[in-house]
Each structure stands twice: as C-alpha cells, then as structure tokens.
Design an enzyme around this catalytic site. Structure first.
Site: not given
Length: 311
Positions: A207, A258
């Site tokens: 991420t 994220e």
C-alpha cells in the site's frame, strides 16, 4: 478563468456580474448558481466574477461552528475552472476585514473594487460586522452606486444548503455513492506518500500510505473503498482499493489511509497521490488472524474490479 488572490491585483472589470459565496465542493447546486451568473454576464455583455473568501469566514468569526471542508482552496479553484467563469477572486479573510460595517463593505469592497453592474445573491445573505448587512441594504445602496441586485431563487438556495450538509454527512458516514451523486463528480483528495510498516507488502497487498496535508479537508469515514488514483504529474489513471482506519486485525491504534494500487509497482514515496473515492465496499472490521484478512482482501479486490469495470 482568471484567478486573483489579492484585491490589489484586480483589473477594472467590464460590466461585472458578481456573486459571493464559499462554494465549498462546487456541487450541483453551486453549478446551477454559476450557470445563472455566466448567463447573466453574457446577456449583459459583461464579465462573470465569483468572489470567495479564504480562509472560510466561519473559521475566523465562529470557530466553534467551523466544519471540515469538502474542497481545499486549490481543489475549489480546479473545479471552478471547469464552470465557464471569467474571473475568480479569492479574498483573504481576516479579523480586520470582518469588522467592516455593512456600509463600508458595500462601498469600499464591492463598489470600489468590483464596480458591479449586477449582484446575484441569496435573500438571506449576510455581511459586514455582526452580519448586520443584508439583501435589503444592498438594494437600497444600489441606486446610489448604480448596480442592480437579483435574488438567487429560494429553492436553489435551499438546495445549496441541503446539498452541502447532506454531502458532508454522507462522506462522514461512508456513503460515498450518495455524496458523489450530489456533487456531480467523484469525491477526491490528495495525499503525500510516506513510509509505513510495510505489512501490506507481506500480505501480498502493498500500500501507499498517505498523509493529508490540509487539516481542513474532510476525510471519508473509516472503511474500505474502491478507488481510482493518479500519481502527481502522470496521466495514467490507476485502479485500487483503500482502507481508512486503525487496522484492528493487527491491533493498530493510529488512524491511517492506505491505498493498494493494482498492477503497479513503482516507488512513489515523497510524491502526491490524487485519490478518487468511487464506492464504499465495507466497514473496517477485526478479523480472526492474518489468513482471514488476506482471504477478505482477495474478495475486496474482486468486488473492486467488478465495480470499477461497471463505471
């Protein structure tokens, strides 16, 4: 659209048709007002001028009632550029400006700076120290200063108020599809990519960890979302999914944002990512171990790809 950020920079506008407001979000209700403004300017052979204030006046005079905003100033400018306006004037708002009397506001600010031929405003618009000025005063002083005041229809004013409130409420609840419908476009924000703990990489879902640098920007509710994203300075639109929350499965405590970008492996640390929040997939929940979390992430990706493929 020409953008002016200082009253000292203003040109002499030709037959200025003016409206005043925050226009946070530049949503469908705002777009109708701007459309009316531009049509009136064209009909009068003049220039459309939208006057906005920064920071938000409420932040200065009513800080206890201030709420997070749908758009940062730069985002607002970006959206307004798409509306066919001739001029946007961003007026620096401070305590001194707020303490002008209503008469000073009209004479020294509106008339001397903009020389309006027509002012389009809501009947309930207030201005000047202690919000003592109103539509009626603007009308009374119009004869003296040679401008006309035209009212924004009540239905449209109500729509603007309701839309802004509804949009903030929807985003705060994670109802992003409802918010996007009222906005007339996909809600977006920009984040600065910073290093995280790299847990996503271990799970097979690396991420980009984002920091929102404008504290006034409204961030969607905790949850998992289908998103599109664009790396600063690059034209490519990427697909992905985003988690906003505390990551309870790994006993996280701090809120994080994220974004897992599909089919993308470039290093984008210390760059900005523009994220378009398309669909809410699910709430953030605590899973019984990492295996269960990975299993859910597989499902989330399938749903995301399906939803984004459908538009």
């Amino acid at each position: 659209m020409k953008v002016y950020r200082s009253l000292q920079q203003l040109p002499v506008f030709t037959n200025a048709v003016v409206t005043i407001g925050t226009f946070d979000g530049v949503h469908l209700g705002h777009q109708q007002i701007i459309g009316q403004l531009c049509a009136e300017a064209k009909e009068n052979g003049g220039e459309s001028v939208l006057i906005s204030f920064y920071p938000h006046p409420r932040k200065i005079v009513q800080p206890d009632r201030y709420v997070a905003e749908l758009t940062t100033l730069e985002e607002r400018i970006e959206l307004l550029k798409q509306q066919g306006l001739d001029n946007l004037v961003v007026v620096p708002f401070n305590k001194e400006f707020s303490e002008q009397t209503a008469q000073q506001y009209i004479k020294n600010f509106l008339v001397d700076r903009f020389h309006p031929s027509l002012i389009i405003i809501g009947y309930d618009h207030k201005f000047g120290n202690n919000r003592e000025g109103d539509y009626r005063l603007l009308e009374q002083m119009g004869e003296q200063y040679n401008y006309v005041v035209k009212e924004i229809p009540q239905q449209l004013r109500n729509e603007v108020i309701v839309s802004s409130t509804k949009i903030r409420d929807a985003i705060g609840k994670g109802e992003i599809e409802k918010a996007n419908q009222l906005l007339g476009y996909t809600y977006f924000f920009r984040g600065y990519v910073v290093e995280g703990n790299k847990l996503g990489r271990k799970l097979g879902y690396p991420t980009a960890n984002l920091q929102i640098q404008d504290a006034d920007k409204l961030v969607p509710a905790n949850g998992v979302y289908a998103v599109q994203a664009q790396v600063e300075g690059e034209p490519r639109i990427l697909m992905g999914m985003m988690n906003i929350g505390t990551r309870p499965t790994v006993d996280g405590t701090q809120k994080t944002i994220e974004v897992n970008l599909f089919d993308f492996a470039e290093d984008i640390y210390n760059r900005h990512l523009k994220v378009f929040v398309k669909y809410h997939l699910r709430d953030e929940v605590k899973f019984d171990g990492l295996d269960k979390l990975i299993e859910q992430l597989h499902k989330d990706k399938e749903v995301t790809l399906s939803k984004l493929a459908d538009g």
